[in-house]
Design an enzyme around this catalytic site. Sequence first.
Site, PDB file in Angstrom:
ATOM      1  N   HIS A 156       0.546 -17.170  -2.091  1.00 15.65           N
ATOM      2  CA  HIS A 156       0.911 -15.735  -2.243  1.00 15.65           C
ATOM      3  C   HIS A 156       1.303 -15.416  -3.571  1.00 15.65           C
ATOM      4  O   HIS A 156       1.250 -14.156  -4.010  1.00 15.65           O
ATOM      5  CB  HIS A 156       1.858 -15.114  -1.092  1.00 15.65           C
ATOM      6  CG  HIS A 156       1.080 -14.871   0.406  1.00 15.65           C
ATOM      7  ND1 HIS A 156       0.675 -13.885   0.891  1.00 15.65           N
ATOM      8  CD2 HIS A 156       1.101 -16.042   1.281  1.00 15.65           C
ATOM      9  CE1 HIS A 156       0.363 -14.250   1.920  1.00 15.65           C
ATOM     10  NE2 HIS A 156       0.262 -15.448   2.376  1.00 15.65           N
ATOM     11  N   ASP A 364       3.609 -11.540 -10.917  1.00 11.52           N
ATOM     12  CA  ASP A 364       3.484 -11.350  -9.372  1.00 11.52           C
ATOM     13  C   ASP A 364       2.398 -11.673  -8.926  1.00 11.52           C
ATOM     14  O   ASP A 364       1.163 -11.523  -9.555  1.00 11.52           O
ATOM     15  CB  ASP A 364       3.470  -9.782  -9.281  1.00 11.52           C
ATOM     16  CG  ASP A 364       4.341  -9.409  -7.952  1.00 11.52           C
ATOM     17  OD1 ASP A 364       4.323 -10.323  -7.033  1.00 11.52           O
ATOM     18  OD2 ASP A 364       5.199  -8.451  -8.004  1.00 11.52           O
TER      19      ASP A 364
HETATM   20  P1  ADQ Z   1       6.654  -9.630  -2.489  1.00  3.91           P
HETATM   21  O1  ADQ Z   1       7.145 -10.513  -3.502  1.00  3.91           O
HETATM   22  O2  ADQ Z   1       7.700  -9.572  -1.290  1.00  3.91           O
HETATM   23  O3  ADQ Z   1       5.268 -10.663  -1.746  1.00  3.91           O
HETATM   24  P2  ADQ Z   1       5.078  -7.261  -2.424  1.00  3.91           P
HETATM   25  O4  ADQ Z   1       3.582  -7.848  -2.273  1.00  3.91           O
HETATM   26  O5  ADQ Z   1       5.308  -6.308  -3.502  1.00  3.91           O
HETATM   27  O6  ADQ Z   1       5.841  -8.277  -2.842  1.00  3.91           O
HETATM   28  O7  ADQ Z   1       5.596  -6.578  -1.119  1.00  3.91           O
HETATM   29  C1  ADQ Z   1       5.230  -7.246   0.142  1.00  3.91           C
HETATM   30  C2  ADQ Z   1       5.555  -6.292   1.209  1.00  3.91           C
HETATM   31  O8  ADQ Z   1       7.102  -5.908   1.213  1.00  3.91           O
HETATM   32  C3  ADQ Z   1       4.961  -4.832   0.874  1.00  3.91           C
HETATM   33  O9  ADQ Z   1       4.086  -4.475   2.057  1.00  3.91           O
HETATM   34  C4  ADQ Z   1       6.056  -3.766   0.676  1.00  3.91           C
HETATM   35  O10 ADQ Z   1       5.782  -2.376   1.090  1.00  3.91           O
HETATM   36  C5  ADQ Z   1       7.150  -4.356   1.226  1.00  3.91           C
HETATM   37  N1  ADQ Z   1       8.381  -4.078   0.584  1.00  3.91           N
HETATM   38  C6  ADQ Z   1       8.883  -4.334  -0.825  1.00  3.91           C
HETATM   39  N2  ADQ Z   1       9.711  -3.686  -0.863  1.00  3.91           N
HETATM   40  C7  ADQ Z   1      10.363  -3.206   0.034  1.00  3.91           C
HETATM   41  C8  ADQ Z   1      11.318  -2.243   0.441  1.00  3.91           C
HETATM   42  N3  ADQ Z   1      12.236  -1.937  -0.422  1.00  3.91           N
HETATM   43  N4  ADQ Z   1      11.445  -1.688   1.604  1.00  3.91           N
HETATM   44  C9  ADQ Z   1      10.606  -1.906   2.586  1.00  3.91           C
HETATM   45  N5  ADQ Z   1       9.628  -2.796   2.233  1.00  3.91           N
HETATM   46  C10 ADQ Z   1       9.323  -3.277   1.266  1.00  3.91           C
HETATM   47  C11 ADQ Z   1       4.582 -11.826  -1.998  1.00  3.91           C
HETATM   48  C12 ADQ Z   1       4.183 -12.000  -3.423  1.00  3.91           C
HETATM   49  C13 ADQ Z   1       3.465 -10.726  -3.920  1.00  3.91           C
HETATM   50  C14 ADQ Z   1       2.135 -10.566  -2.988  1.00  3.91           C
HETATM   51  C15 ADQ Z   1       2.638 -10.728  -1.412  1.00  3.91           C
HETATM   52  C16 ADQ Z   1       1.700 -10.829  -0.251  1.00  3.91           C
HETATM   53  O11 ADQ Z   1       5.171 -12.110  -4.272  1.00  3.91           O
HETATM   54  O12 ADQ Z   1       2.869 -10.917  -5.267  1.00  3.91           O
HETATM   55  O13 ADQ Z   1       1.263  -9.255  -3.251  1.00  3.91           O
HETATM   56  O14 ADQ Z   1       3.389 -11.882  -1.090  1.00  3.91           O
HETATM   57  O15 ADQ Z   1       0.696 -11.590  -0.658  1.00  3.91           O
END
Ligand code: ADQ
Length: 460
Positions: A156, A364
């Site tokens: 991811h 990211d």
């Molecule tokens: P993350 O680093 O966690 O994931 P991201 O893809 O932005 O980053 O978010 C994943 C989920 O968490 C999203 O559905 C988002 O809505 C939720 N989320 C983030 N902040 C939140 C908050 N403050 N409150 C509630 N929900 C929140 C990792 C990788 C990413 C990749 C994902 C999926 O780092 O690059 O996109 O996995 O593969």
Amino acid sequence: MARLVIVSNRVSTPRERLSRAGGLAVALRDALQKQGGVWFGWSGEVVDRPDPSPRITNAGKITYATLDLSPVDHEAYYNSYANSTLWPLCHYRLGLIDFRREHFEGYRSVNARFAQSLAPMLRPDDVVWVHDYHFLSFAAELRRGGRKNRVGFFLHIPFPPPELFSALPSHRELARDLCAYDLIGFQTESDLSAFTRYIEQEIGGTVHPDGTFEAFGQRSRAATFPIGIDTDAFTGLARLAAVSPETTRLKESLVGRELVIGVDRLDYSKGLPNKVEAFGELLGRWPEHRNKVTFMQIAPVSRGEVAQYRALRRQIEGGAGRLNGKFAEFDWVPVRYLNRSFARPTLAGFYRASRVGFVTPLRDGMNLVAKEYVAAQDPADPGVLILSRFAGAAKELKAALIVNPFDVDGMTDALHLALGMPLDERRSRHAAMMDVLHANTITTWRDRFLEELNTTPQRT
Ligand code: ADQ
């Protein structure tokens, strides 16, 4: 149809409310429900004497199987090797890496213990899909136990260029473990190319044009599978949430001012200090935005046990505090900084109420917040997405305002441009991005990966 076995660090159990679970968990759960199968991983619990056999819960056609971690394993595997070695390495932050051989050994031994614990539950034709950097060595451990199942892996987060990956003292062992998977999925072409260059340059392996490769005497295949969201469902959520009590209260609190929103886990890869700085620059350079725009950054604390995360938290608090001290009026605070998370419907409503989505990670894998922000907009009056060129999502969402997150001046310009962007331009950019989000959803992503894994020749 063969059974599906999902392995991930955290398991989304049936007790977890779907409003918290997110699109990925829902898509994986749906696939398990359809095919029947097992979701296996860490329970999230740390206990002194973990039971070697998994805790089992059955719900419909899905078996949830989870293991606890001991405090020593939790420290070595989770806090240290996964989150203080692999995470900074994969986000190109060599200076933040804390490498200790004992942490690597702890990481591998947790991978081994988990694989040994899953093995008795595996049927010969089960298809196993392992997720993310916590389990790079999982397939190698299954193979050591004689399992020949098709095992796929999806990373991811980014895969770093070979020059960085080879700085990891255990890089060869880890790469050898990774090659025990039959299919390795990456988010973007640049991650895939970083990996195949590593295989060719450092290992002397052979990579073929279709992504199959030979290395360490093993044959495998690598390809890209950019992750998506459940676009229509998220748009529907946002439409309903537009009139929810939370969104209404948020709008009332703005008293007609525009909102810039940031939603990220509190993580140094997300570029939060630069965002706060850019917003401060905006107010400094263009005084007409003062008292007219609010920046709301939602950033729940994650990995609070890791020292660098605690330091980052202090840095952002300092930056936001200084900015508010300098510009706030008795009836307006420029930065609202919230260390908490919100249920998905609430977030969807907040995105829709925001004129600008400010998503500027330093690096990211994909960044689903960017995609969710776009899906949540009202097509008749959409907001503008400002997106870092170093998020995987920038490869797809080309109609966003693409910025370099290291260039604070450039981000400031983008904020000014976004706040003044005419309606027809906002609409056409939004429509172009929605086409992308409809063409590649979370379901497309999941089905493509599983189809390719299912057609991989099984080991004999
Ligand atoms: P993350 O680093 O966690 O994931 P991201 O893809 O932005 O980053 O978010 C994943 C989920 O968490 C999203 O559905 C988002 O809505 C939720 N989320 C983030 N902040 C939140 C908050 N403050 N409150 C509630 N929900 C929140 C990792 C990788 C990413 C990749 C994902 C999926 O780092 O690059 O996109 O996995 O593969």
